[in-house]
Design a protein around this motif. Structure first.
Motif, PDB file in Angstrom:
ATOM      1  N   TYR A 108      23.738  61.229 -16.680  1.00 54.46           N
ATOM      2  CA  TYR A 108      24.481  60.711 -15.524  1.00 54.46           C
ATOM      3  C   TYR A 108      24.261  59.207 -15.361  1.00 54.46           C
ATOM      4  O   TYR A 108      25.209  58.438 -15.170  1.00 54.46           O
ATOM      5  CB  TYR A 108      24.047  61.433 -14.249  1.00 54.46           C
ATOM      6  CG  TYR A 108      24.443  60.709 -12.986  1.00 54.46           C
ATOM      7  CD1 TYR A 108      25.786  60.577 -12.618  1.00 54.46           C
ATOM      8  CD2 TYR A 108      23.476  60.131 -12.153  1.00 54.46           C
ATOM      9  CE1 TYR A 108      26.157  59.894 -11.471  1.00 54.46           C
ATOM     10  CE2 TYR A 108      23.833  59.453 -11.002  1.00 54.46           C
ATOM     11  CZ  TYR A 108      25.172  59.335 -10.657  1.00 54.46           C
ATOM     12  OH  TYR A 108      25.537  58.652  -9.523  1.00 54.46           O
ATOM     13  N   PHE A 109      23.002  58.772 -15.439  1.00 53.82           N
ATOM     14  CA  PHE A 109      22.715  57.345 -15.312  1.00 53.82           C
ATOM     15  C   PHE A 109      23.425  56.554 -16.415  1.00 53.82           C
ATOM     16  O   PHE A 109      23.992  55.484 -16.164  1.00 53.82           O
ATOM     17  CB  PHE A 109      21.202  57.091 -15.397  1.00 53.82           C
ATOM     18  CG  PHE A 109      20.442  57.463 -14.159  1.00 53.82           C
ATOM     19  CD1 PHE A 109      20.960  57.224 -12.907  1.00 53.82           C
ATOM     20  CD2 PHE A 109      19.193  58.057 -14.252  1.00 53.82           C
ATOM     21  CE1 PHE A 109      20.250  57.568 -11.752  1.00 53.82           C
ATOM     22  CE2 PHE A 109      18.469  58.404 -13.116  1.00 53.82           C
ATOM     23  CZ  PHE A 109      19.005  58.161 -11.872  1.00 53.82           C
ATOM     24  N   GLY A 110      23.366  57.062 -17.641  1.00 55.50           N
ATOM     25  CA  GLY A 110      24.003  56.366 -18.758  1.00 55.50           C
ATOM     26  C   GLY A 110      25.497  56.229 -18.572  1.00 55.50           C
ATOM     27  O   GLY A 110      26.075  55.155 -18.793  1.00 55.50           O
ATOM     28  N   ASN A 111      26.156  57.301 -18.145  1.00 59.21           N
ATOM     29  CA  ASN A 111      27.600  57.259 -17.914  1.00 59.21           C
ATOM     30  C   ASN A 111      27.962  56.445 -16.676  1.00 59.21           C
ATOM     31  O   ASN A 111      28.947  55.704 -16.671  1.00 59.21           O
ATOM     32  CB  ASN A 111      28.147  58.681 -17.782  1.00 59.21           C
ATOM     33  CG  ASN A 111      28.104  59.442 -19.090  1.00 59.21           C
ATOM     34  OD1 ASN A 111      28.271  58.867 -20.167  1.00 59.21           O
ATOM     35  ND2 ASN A 111      27.867  60.743 -19.022  1.00 59.21           N
ATOM     36  N   ARG A 112      27.158  56.571 -15.632  1.00 62.00           N
ATOM     37  CA  ARG A 112      27.435  55.843 -14.384  1.00 62.00           C
ATOM     38  C   ARG A 112      27.334  54.337 -14.576  1.00 62.00           C
ATOM     39  O   ARG A 112      28.111  53.562 -14.003  1.00 62.00           O
ATOM     40  CB  ARG A 112      26.438  56.311 -13.311  1.00 62.00           C
ATOM     41  CG  ARG A 112      26.409  55.506 -12.007  1.00 62.00           C
ATOM     42  CD  ARG A 112      27.684  55.662 -11.219  1.00 62.00           C
ATOM     43  NE  ARG A 112      27.569  55.028  -9.909  1.00 62.00           N
ATOM     44  CZ  ARG A 112      27.678  53.730  -9.673  1.00 62.00           C
ATOM     45  NH1 ARG A 112      27.922  52.897 -10.695  1.00 62.00           N
ATOM     46  NH2 ARG A 112      27.561  53.238  -8.455  1.00 62.00           N
ATOM     47  N   PHE A 113      26.380  53.895 -15.402  1.00 62.45           N
ATOM     48  CA  PHE A 113      26.135  52.464 -15.582  1.00 62.45           C
ATOM     49  C   PHE A 113      26.577  51.955 -16.949  1.00 62.45           C
ATOM     50  O   PHE A 113      26.187  50.857 -17.359  1.00 62.45           O
ATOM     51  CB  PHE A 113      24.645  52.160 -15.371  1.00 62.45           C
ATOM     52  CG  PHE A 113      24.141  52.505 -13.990  1.00 62.45           C
ATOM     53  CD1 PHE A 113      24.712  51.926 -12.873  1.00 62.45           C
ATOM     54  CD2 PHE A 113      23.120  53.420 -13.819  1.00 62.45           C
ATOM     55  CE1 PHE A 113      24.252  52.240 -11.594  1.00 62.45           C
ATOM     56  CE2 PHE A 113      22.655  53.744 -12.554  1.00 62.45           C
ATOM     57  CZ  PHE A 113      23.224  53.152 -11.442  1.00 62.45           C
ATOM     58  N   HIS A 114      27.360  52.759 -17.674  1.00 62.20           N
ATOM     59  CA  HIS A 114      27.904  52.343 -18.969  1.00 62.20           C
ATOM     60  C   HIS A 114      26.799  51.894 -19.922  1.00 62.20           C
ATOM     61  O   HIS A 114      26.891  50.860 -20.580  1.00 62.20           O
ATOM     62  CB  HIS A 114      28.922  51.204 -18.774  1.00 62.20           C
ATOM     63  CG  HIS A 114      29.966  51.513 -17.747  1.00 62.20           C
ATOM     64  ND1 HIS A 114      31.009  52.375 -17.981  1.00 62.20           N
ATOM     65  CD2 HIS A 114      30.118  51.078 -16.466  1.00 62.20           C
ATOM     66  CE1 HIS A 114      31.760  52.459 -16.889  1.00 62.20           C
ATOM     67  NE2 HIS A 114      31.244  51.687 -15.959  1.00 62.20           N
ATOM     68  N   ASP A 115      25.752  52.704 -19.984  1.00 60.31           N
ATOM     69  CA  ASP A 115      24.609  52.402 -20.849  1.00 60.31           C
ATOM     70  C   ASP A 115      24.540  53.458 -21.947  1.00 60.31           C
ATOM     71  O   ASP A 115      24.531  54.660 -21.665  1.00 60.31           O
ATOM     72  CB  ASP A 115      23.312  52.417 -20.024  1.00 60.31           C
ATOM     73  CG  ASP A 115      22.097  52.110 -20.862  1.00 60.31           C
ATOM     74  OD1 ASP A 115      21.691  50.940 -20.894  1.00 60.31           O
ATOM     75  OD2 ASP A 115      21.549  53.056 -21.478  1.00 60.31           O
ATOM     76  N   ARG A 116      24.488  53.038 -23.181  1.00 57.79           N
ATOM     77  CA  ARG A 116      24.539  53.978 -24.300  1.00 57.79           C
ATOM     78  C   ARG A 116      23.176  54.565 -24.631  1.00 57.79           C
ATOM     79  O   ARG A 116      23.085  55.703 -25.086  1.00 57.79           O
ATOM     80  CB  ARG A 116      25.127  53.303 -25.533  1.00 57.79           C
ATOM     81  CG  ARG A 116      26.560  52.818 -25.345  1.00 57.79           C
ATOM     82  CD  ARG A 116      27.144  52.285 -26.631  1.00 57.79           C
ATOM     83  NE  ARG A 116      27.229  53.319 -27.658  1.00 57.79           N
ATOM     84  CZ  ARG A 116      27.668  53.097 -28.899  1.00 57.79           C
ATOM     85  NH1 ARG A 116      28.046  51.882 -29.260  1.00 57.79           N
ATOM     86  NH2 ARG A 116      27.721  54.090 -29.769  1.00 57.79           N
TER      87      ARG A 116
END
Length: 470
Positions: A108-116
């Motif tokens: 969720y954090f990765g998708n929410r903040f566009h972090d791969r």
């Protein structure tokens, strides 16, 4: 009869695991049950995985030793439960479905903040660190249960507990965990209501009379058992347990997996009611122990076990009540193992592997990850002197401080960005680790308080300084 009851209970749990195994076809099924659970199983699963063995061991033991000082802890937990369902559950259910169908909190954090990778990896490291301690607390509780009831050697008691939890979690995944948690949640709350009622009836005394006769200071929420004022540090530390809810991955997974946003409101009412009954029951168990035992127990955390072993219950009922402790232990340990497995599979293995593994391969990676984390937790639990409550407190603070502010602000503040979220997770998690090593004065404050505050500040400041980025 007690042994037979335990065997029947374990067979039922394994049967649910087998049923769930047959319904698990892909990684989404394994991690979140295909987001198919309704309000009732979701609410009871969240409550049972939240409270764990400490509700039948740690909290009654605290009340047994400290009396109504424990009110502050219980009140903080009750308010935290309600706020978590109110502020986090609806938004997280919607956000994780929209954000590329996120399956885990790091996802969720990765998708929410566009972090791969970076944000996912750091979140995963903290989850594995704190959940290893958290899961070991459940195995310590299992060890105490089997040692006291069956007089097992502690090593084999912990080993049996680890094998019991690992077996159905490894194969059944989220569906096994959620449905067994529902059964275990009902069993836990029934036991917490029945045991103190039977003891009070046998004693023919009220809870207030018992506390007053044992030690009048136990009736005062503002003092400890010695009559000394608790002070602001102690009261804030106890209330601050409520802050931990916003960052517990195993509870947040229930919000992500519930069938719809509309199911959140009825689930909230069920969960809050279950929590209130469970907390009150745990308090009354501790008080009942004070009234029943003339000689102080060597280990206060065994008060529930000791009461059930007295000749107040038929052996069949005694077996069921003692199985409730195992239920409490398993309901949290299984959730923790599943979250660790999910993180290792979805956020590390899947991101690092160059090939694109199919769903069936990922599910088996997840099952092997359950075994690996269970083995490490088992090793940490081999020390019989570890306190269940202390192990839970450390992990609870770590998750609450590392993830709580990031979850809340990601759902309610548009200004948060990738670097702010990363800073908050790092600052919150590291503050708990460092603060725990310090002693004296303000350093006696529960580490979740400075961790939560500094994490929030880090998110606000860093997001503002880097607002030109996503």
């Amino acid at each position: 009869m007690i042994v037979l009851t335990f065997m029947v209970y374990l067979l039922v749990m394994l049967g649910i695991g087998l049923w769930a195994y047959r319904r698990t076809d892909n990684l989404s099924d394994y991690i979140l049950g295909g987001r198919s659970l309704g309000a009732f199983p979701s609410a009871l699963s969240a409550g049972a995985s939240d409270m764990s063995g400490w509700l039948l061991l740690g909290l009654p033991g605290y009340v047994y030793a400290a009396g109504l000082e424990a009110f502050w802890l219980g009140f903080g937990l009750f308010v935290g439960t309600w706020l978590n369902w109110q502020w986090v559950a609806p938004g997280l259910r919607t956000a994780t479905k929209k954000a590329n169908d996120s399956l885990t909190l790091p996802d969720y954090f990765g998708n929410r903040f566009h972090d791969r990778f970076l944000l996912r990896a750091i979140s995963a490291v903290f989850i594995l660190l704190f959940f290893t301690f958290y899961a070991s607390s459940g195995l310590v509780a299992a060890g105490k249960l089997f040692v006291n009831v069956f007089e097992f050697d502690y090593f084999w008691a912990v080993t049996l507990g680890a094998l019991a939890v690992m077996s159905y979690t490894m194969f059944g995944g989220y569906l096994a965990v959620a449905w067994t948690d529902m059964v275990q949640g009902l069993l836990m709350v029934a036991a917490l209501v029945l045991v103190p009622l039977v003891v009070f009836q046998a004693l023919d005394q009220s809870p207030t009379d018992i506390l007053h006769n044992a030690n009048p200071f136990l009736l005062d929420i503002w003092t400890n058992a010695k009559g000394e004022a608790l002070g602001a540090v102690a009261i804030v530390s106890l209330l601050a347990w409520g802050l931990g809810y916003f960052g517990q991955p195993h509870i947040l997974a229930r919000f992500m997996a519930i069938e719809s946003r509309e199911a959140v409101a009825p689930a909230r009412r069920i969960a809050v009611t279950w929590t209130a009954i469970g907390l009150i029951g745990a308090f009354l168990v501790g008080v009942a122990g004070l009234g029943y035992f003339a000689e102080p127990l060597a280990d206060p955390e065994t008060v529930f076990i000791a009461l059930v072993q007295e000749a107040l219950f038929h052996p069949v009922f005694a077996g069921v009540l003692l199985a409730a402790i195992l239920a409490a232990i398993m309901s949290t340990a299984d959730s923790q193992l599943l979250v660790c497995s999910s993180v290792l599979t979805e956020d590390i293995y899947r991101r690092l592997t160059r090939s694109k593994p199919d769903d069936r391969s990922l599910v088996w990676v997840g099952r092997l990850a359950v075994a690996a984390v269970a083995l490490l937790a088992w090793y940490l639990a081999l020390d019989p002197n570890r306190s269940v409550l202390n192990l839970v407190a450390y992990a609870w603070a770590g998750f609450g401080a590392a993830f709580g502010p990031a979850v809340l602000l990601s759902l309610h503040w548009p200004g948060i960005n990738r670097w702010g979220g990363l800073a908050g997770i790092l600052v919150g998690g590291l503050t708990v680790v460092i603060w725990k090593q310090l002693e004296g004065g303000w350093f006696d404050l529960y580490e979740i308080v400075p961790g939560f505050v500094l994490s929030t500040l880090a998110i606000l400041v860093v997001s503002h300084l880097t607002r030109a980025t996503r």
